[in-house]
Scaffold this active site. Structure first.
Site, PDB file in Angstrom:
ATOM      1  N   LYS A 299    -109.274  -9.241  42.079  1.00 39.76           N
ATOM      2  CA  LYS A 299    -109.440  -8.368  40.925  1.00 39.76           C
ATOM      3  C   LYS A 299    -108.085  -8.013  40.319  1.00 39.76           C
ATOM      4  CE  LYS A 299    -113.623  -5.925  42.424  1.00 39.76           C
ATOM      5  NZ  LYS A 299    -114.499  -6.280  41.288  1.00 39.76           N
ATOM      6  N   ARG A 373    -124.105  -9.497  46.259  1.00 38.96           N
ATOM      7  CA  ARG A 373    -125.410 -10.170  46.236  1.00 38.96           C
ATOM      8  C   ARG A 373    -125.605 -11.051  47.472  1.00 38.96           C
ATOM      9  NH1 ARG A 373    -124.228 -12.668  40.454  1.00 38.96           N
ATOM     10  NH2 ARG A 373    -123.171 -10.654  40.345  1.00 38.96           N
TER      11      ARG A 373
HETATM   12  N1  BES Z   1    -118.244  -4.200  43.242  1.00 39.69           N
HETATM   13  C1  BES Z   1    -118.217  -4.969  42.054  1.00 39.69           C
HETATM   14  C2  BES Z   1    -118.957  -4.317  40.891  1.00 39.69           C
HETATM   15  C3  BES Z   1    -118.416  -3.012  40.379  1.00 39.69           C
HETATM   16  C4  BES Z   1    -117.558  -2.985  39.315  1.00 39.69           C
HETATM   17  C5  BES Z   1    -118.824  -1.831  40.932  1.00 39.69           C
HETATM   18  C6  BES Z   1    -117.083  -1.793  38.827  1.00 39.69           C
HETATM   19  C7  BES Z   1    -118.368  -0.620  40.439  1.00 39.69           C
HETATM   20  C8  BES Z   1    -117.492  -0.602  39.384  1.00 39.69           C
HETATM   21  C9  BES Z   1    -118.848  -6.335  42.309  1.00 39.69           C
HETATM   22  O1  BES Z   1    -118.702  -6.832  43.586  1.00 39.69           O
HETATM   23  C10 BES Z   1    -118.184  -7.289  41.382  1.00 39.69           C
HETATM   24  O2  BES Z   1    -117.025  -7.514  41.544  1.00 39.69           O
HETATM   25  N2  BES Z   1    -118.946  -7.840  40.445  1.00 39.69           N
HETATM   26  C11 BES Z   1    -118.432  -8.766  39.519  1.00 39.69           C
HETATM   27  C12 BES Z   1    -119.432  -9.876  39.424  1.00 39.69           C
HETATM   28  C13 BES Z   1    -118.954 -11.060  38.657  1.00 39.69           C
HETATM   29  C14 BES Z   1    -117.878 -11.788  39.430  1.00 39.69           C
HETATM   30  C15 BES Z   1    -120.129 -11.948  38.413  1.00 39.69           C
HETATM   31  C16 BES Z   1    -118.261  -8.055  38.181  1.00 39.69           C
HETATM   32  O3  BES Z   1    -119.076  -7.207  37.852  1.00 39.69           O
HETATM   33  O4  BES Z   1    -117.291  -8.332  37.504  1.00 39.69           O
HETATM   34 MN    MN Z   2    -116.880  -7.911  43.840  1.00 37.05          MN
END
Ligand code: BES
Ligand code: MN
Ligand code: ZN
Length: 522
Positions: A299, A373
């Site tokens: 990230k 997921r």
């Molecule tokens: N934990 C994150 C989602 C999230 C983002 C929770 C902001 C709370 C606040 C999740 O694991 C994630 O990183 N999701 C990605 C998915 C994408 C790679 C398809 C996202 O939402 O960017």
């Molecule tokens: Mn994630």
């Protein structure tokens, strides 16, 4: 903060230093207030008669001082209720939150809240209003201070509160109603604590140990599966997510048997745990990523620190189990949380890996940041195989897309069954948590079919990310099992204070789950 709230219908001969008087629209007060006013030289009525911008409007707060004829000195908190007929449970909790702030600012030690004769309530009963005001006070008092070794500011006033007596009609009913509500507040506090814990203290093993410590004494059977056991059973997708971290993943199963005398389930569920109606347990599933760096698809650094909250789904499940056990719910409930830390390393899983899952389906991993997921997929499969639940609800901080869609206000919920949706809608309303139904459509499920494996972990483009995530999960749930997926990415964590919740962890989900289970009680 430890202070005690009690309910009574008359004022015992005990001392108090702070009095809260509700003022309804048009600056009207009740019997207690009129007597109090007389004993204090008309301090309240004089203020109300000349007040310029305090009109008893909803949420208005004013502090006065009052000297009694006998010489005592009190702080008087006037709290506006607005139109009494329009007051809801939610309004009462917000009012409670504001009252807490006022009590804190006033340096109250022993307070009386004089709801004695609020008349004209239409939307809730008087004893419920009293209990929700109490719950609001408690929820607002939450602090996470265990890592503070000193005050942030030496002149910051101490919170001195010890006792609150709520004078109200139907005190016995208020006490009983508050008892159940307080069980939920304890569950919310546990969930907030878990989410606020930093990831160097809360990781899969320590999380599992904490669950045992919290829930086992309440009669919840807690079963921890370590990585070796997970491997044996076949939690391949979950293990893949945890591979990059030195902190090993684990799974915790929590069973609350609220109807031990219930008959065994009928038909295909025979031999499984059952409540009196012959139904198998309700299953609650939580995503528990104790820190989500994104993994190899790391990230951006701005905001990454917030990803300690990526176990908010697991925290809500654990908090709900606590609430359910504390109030001895007459239903069978199985909670399961999938715990792992998502880290990049030379042994981490990679984008383009094809991994196995407990369901037997293979998964093409397209982004290691779509890790939640994968953990949920195995937990969903496991709970269906072992419990044959009558309904499944999973909670997960699953997608940033959910934040984009609904922000911090509403939790988007995907449900494959209209009857279960009705229950969840009611549970959200009863639990004072805002929930919005999202589409669980065959098209999103199809989008998650892979060319080279059974399913793929990402959708086609960047659109509808919350929906495609739900579509992915749908591949791991039997169509005939009522199932709901609550994406709490936006609601588990807030960045500014609310009347009943200081900023950061909210404990979102505990109250909806608790009220949902209430609907399954016999
Ligand atoms: N934990 C994150 C989602 C999230 C983002 C929770 C902001 C709370 C606040 C999740 O694991 C994630 O990183 N999701 C990605 C998915 C994408 C790679 C398809 C996202 O939402 O960017
Ligand atoms: Mn994630
Ligand atoms: Zn995540």
């Amino acid at each position: 903060m430890t202070f005690k709230i009690t309910f009574g219908s008359s004022l015992p001969a005990q001392s108090f230093d702070t009095v809260m008087i509700p003022v309804t629209e048009g600056n009207k007060t009740g019997t207690f207030a009129r007597q109090y006013d007389k004993d204090h030289g008309g301090a309240v009525s004089a203020f109300l008669a000349q007040s310029r911008n305090f009109k008893g409007g909803k949420g208005q707060i004013r502090l006065l001082g009052a000297t009694s004829k006998k010489g005592g000195y009190d702080t008087v908190i006037l709290a506006g209720t607005g139109k009494v007929a329009a007051l809801t449970a939610d309004d009462c909790e917000t009012l409670g939150g504001k009252i807490f702030q006022a009590l804190k600012n006033a340096g109250a030690v022993q307070a009386v809240i004089a709801l004695d004769d609020i008349k004209g309530l239409k939307k809730i009963k008087a004893h419920e209003a009293a209990a929700h005001i109490a719950a609001g006070i408690k929820l607002a008092s939450y602090r996470f201070l265990k890592y503070r070794t000193k005050k942030a500011d030496k002149d910051e006033p101490d919170i001195l509160l010890k006792k609150i007596l709520i004078l109200c009609a139907g005190a016995t009913d208020a006490r009983a109603y508050h008892n159940d509500l307080d069980a939920t507040v304890q569950g919310v506090f546990l969930a907030r604590d878990l989410v606020n814990e930093p990831p160097n203290a809360l990781y899969p093993d320590s999380f599992a140990a904490l669950i045992k410590k919290e829930l086992a004494p309440l009669g919840v059977a807690v079963d921890v599966m370590d990585r070796a056991k997970m491997e044996k059973i076949g939690f391949h997708a979950h293990i893949a997510v945890g591979k990059g971290s030195e902190r090993q993943p684990c799974v915790v199963v929590m069973r609350w048997n609220g109807t031990p005398d219930g008959k065994a389930a009928k038909g295909k569920d025979k031999g499984k745990r059952a409540d009196k109606s012959g139904n198998a347990p309700v299953a609650l599933v939580g995503k528990g990523i104790t820190f989500d760096t994104g993994g190899i698809n790391i990230k951006p650094s701005a905001g990454m620190e917030e990803m300690k909250m990526d176990m908010g789904g697991a925290a809500a499940v654990v908090g709900a189990m606590k609430a359910i056990a504390l109030r001895k719910a007459k239903a069978n409930v199985t909670g399961i949380v999938g715990l792992a830390e998502n880290m990049p390393s030379h042994v981490a899983y990679r984008p383009s890996d094809i991994i196995d899952s407990l369901s037997g389906q293979t998964i093409e991993v397209l982004n290691t940041d779509a890790e939640g997921r994968l953990v949920l997929a195995d937990c969903l499969t496991y709970i269906q195989q072992t419990e044959k639940p009558c309904a499944i609800v999973d909670l997960a901080t699953l997608t940033g897309a959910m934040l984009v869609a609904l922000g911090h206000e509403y939790c988007g919920t995907f449900v494959n069954n209209d009857a279960l949706w009705k229950k969840i809608e009611k549970a959200g309303a009863d639990g004072l948590e805002k929930i919005w139904r999202m589409p669980l459509d065959e098209a999103y499920k199809k989008e998650m079919v892979s060319q080279i494996a059974d399913v793929r972990s990402l959708g086609n483009g960047r659109f509808a990310g919350a929906c495609t995530a739900a579509g992915f999960l749908a591949h791991f749930v039997d169509d005939k099992t009522p199932w709901a997926h609550m994406d709490i990415a936006g609601t588990a964590w807030i960045k500014s204070d609310r009347p009943t919740c200081p900023k950061y962890a909210t404990g979102f989900g505990v109250r909806t789950l608790d009220r949902l289970i209430a609907q399954y009680e016999s």
